[in-house]
Design an enzyme around this catalytic site. Sequence first.
Site, PDB file in Angstrom:
ATOM      1  N   HIS A  47      39.780  36.976  49.029  1.00 35.96           N
ATOM      2  CA  HIS A  47      41.140  36.652  48.871  1.00 35.96           C
ATOM      3  C   HIS A  47      41.451  36.678  47.371  1.00 35.96           C
ATOM      4  O   HIS A  47      42.919  36.528  47.148  1.00 35.96           O
ATOM      5  CB  HIS A  47      41.432  35.508  49.460  1.00 35.96           C
ATOM      6  CG  HIS A  47      41.324  35.444  50.999  1.00 35.96           C
ATOM      7  ND1 HIS A  47      41.918  36.421  51.832  1.00 35.96           N
ATOM      8  CD2 HIS A  47      40.528  34.731  51.866  1.00 35.96           C
ATOM      9  CE1 HIS A  47      41.461  36.326  52.964  1.00 35.96           C
ATOM     10  NE2 HIS A  47      40.826  35.321  53.067  1.00 35.96           N
ATOM     11  N   ARG A  54      32.055  35.710  46.539  1.00 35.55           N
ATOM     12  CA  ARG A  54      32.283  35.901  48.044  1.00 35.55           C
ATOM     13  C   ARG A  54      32.808  37.247  48.197  1.00 35.55           C
ATOM     14  O   ARG A  54      33.852  37.675  47.583  1.00 35.55           O
ATOM     15  CB  ARG A  54      33.552  35.188  48.678  1.00 35.55           C
ATOM     16  CG  ARG A  54      33.969  35.554  49.913  1.00 35.55           C
ATOM     17  CD  ARG A  54      34.803  34.891  50.790  1.00 35.55           C
ATOM     18  NE  ARG A  54      36.150  34.248  50.269  1.00 35.55           N
ATOM     19  CZ  ARG A  54      36.946  33.570  50.873  1.00 35.55           C
ATOM     20  NH1 ARG A  54      36.561  32.885  51.808  1.00 35.55           N
ATOM     21  NH2 ARG A  54      38.076  33.469  50.153  1.00 35.55           N
ATOM     22  N   GLU A 110      33.820  30.695  60.292  1.00 35.59           N
ATOM     23  CA  GLU A 110      35.120  30.318  60.356  1.00 35.59           C
ATOM     24  C   GLU A 110      36.119  30.838  61.368  1.00 35.59           C
ATOM     25  O   GLU A 110      37.226  31.079  61.300  1.00 35.59           O
ATOM     26  CB  GLU A 110      35.653  30.769  58.662  1.00 35.59           C
ATOM     27  CG  GLU A 110      35.434  32.287  58.518  1.00 35.59           C
ATOM     28  CD  GLU A 110      35.971  32.808  57.137  1.00 35.59           C
ATOM     29  OE1 GLU A 110      36.654  31.939  56.535  1.00 35.59           O
ATOM     30  OE2 GLU A 110      35.421  33.799  56.622  1.00 35.59           O
ATOM     31  N   THR A 153      40.351  26.726  56.888  1.00 41.72           N
ATOM     32  CA  THR A 153      41.515  27.468  57.292  1.00 41.72           C
ATOM     33  C   THR A 153      41.488  28.307  58.139  1.00 41.72           C
ATOM     34  O   THR A 153      42.176  28.229  59.152  1.00 41.72           O
ATOM     35  CB  THR A 153      42.100  28.128  55.882  1.00 41.72           C
ATOM     36  OG1 THR A 153      41.928  27.612  54.766  1.00 41.72           O
ATOM     37  CG2 THR A 153      43.826  28.147  55.909  1.00 41.72           C
ATOM     38  N   ASP A 154      40.950  29.255  58.158  1.00 44.13           N
ATOM     39  CA  ASP A 154      40.440  30.305  59.175  1.00 44.13           C
ATOM     40  C   ASP A 154      39.869  29.530  60.377  1.00 44.13           C
ATOM     41  O   ASP A 154      40.334  29.913  61.641  1.00 44.13           O
ATOM     42  CB  ASP A 154      39.422  31.594  58.854  1.00 44.13           C
ATOM     43  CG  ASP A 154      40.243  32.388  57.976  1.00 44.13           C
ATOM     44  OD1 ASP A 154      41.435  33.011  58.400  1.00 44.13           O
ATOM     45  OD2 ASP A 154      39.719  32.919  56.839  1.00 44.13           O
TER      46      ASP A 154
HETATM   47  C1  3PY Z   1      39.016  29.390  54.607  1.00 45.04           C
HETATM   48  O1  3PY Z   1      39.524  28.309  54.614  1.00 45.04           O
HETATM   49  O2  3PY Z   1      39.314  30.153  55.733  1.00 45.04           O
HETATM   50  C2  3PY Z   1      38.386  30.118  53.325  1.00 45.04           C
HETATM   51  O3  3PY Z   1      37.810  31.040  53.796  1.00 45.04           O
HETATM   52  C3  3PY Z   1      38.424  29.430  52.332  1.00 45.04           C
HETATM   53  O4  3PY Z   1      38.542  30.222  51.262  1.00 45.04           O
HETATM   54 MG    MG Z   2      38.458  32.430  55.534  1.00 38.56          MG
END
Ligand code: 3PY
Ligand code: MG
Length: 262
Positions: free
Chosen positions: A44, A69, A145, A170-171
């Site tokens: 990201h 990452r 995630e 978050t995901d």
């Molecule tokens: C998320 O919160 O999904 C992430 O990948 C954090 O960078």
């Molecule tokens: Mg993520």
Amino acid sequence: MNPLREAWAQSRAAFGLWSVVPGSFGVEVLARTGADYVCVDQQHGVIGYDAMVPMLQAIEAGGAAPITRVLSGDPYEIMKSLDAGARGVIVPLVNSAADAERSVAACRYPPRGTRSYGPTRASGVIGSSDPEVLDAEALCLVMVETREALERVEEIAATPGLDGIYIGPTDLALSLGLSPTLEIREDEHVRAIERVREACARNGIAAGIHSPSGEWARRHADAGFDMVTVATDASLLRGAALAELAVVRGERAETEEGKGYS
Ligand code: 3PY
Ligand code: MG
């Protein structure tokens, strides 16, 4: 010694910073704060491979462990990042033990894995061109995630050779039907995060998590996480800029509560 591994060897949580802004000087500043690791985000972050390489060099020079990452679980991306001198990779969106096995294999040379030999920068950084030493040094973390990954987290955590799982809150929230946020408040989000941490603990691997602030990072460390990202360069810049602008304008600083992703 890699400061991230050193923290774990001392049985303490490693605290790190995250970079989504390209450029070596910014991450050098972050690395010189005493953070255990700085992660260059190729997924990201607005950072490509050519921009990442000098960032890894600057982080290493600044005294933190440079990790990245990767954009995806493509084994060739993992191998290329390790060749460039990343001390470890965090692989996003890993949904099964088979995905995790593929990521681990990309970090290890035959007969243990599938990594192609060519540690172009890595051998200098690590001080060895011995495949066994390079294997032992390369950290492989996969991200849990999604709901799918959560349902299989016990199998993922048992993947041989895996060093840890890094949670993307978050995901994970989105996949569970919740609002995307790094703040873990909803019961289902809380239970999911704890399930991942427990699976890691049972398998003796590191549990890592992304957090939006020192306060959240402290809570995660107190809950038993081994690797906690405290903030990103973009959020730190924005927060500091807003705070100073608020002072000069005589306004209240915008609250960072609920700022969501970055
Ligand atoms: C998320 O919160 O999904 C992430 O990948 C954090 O960078
Ligand atoms: Mg993520």
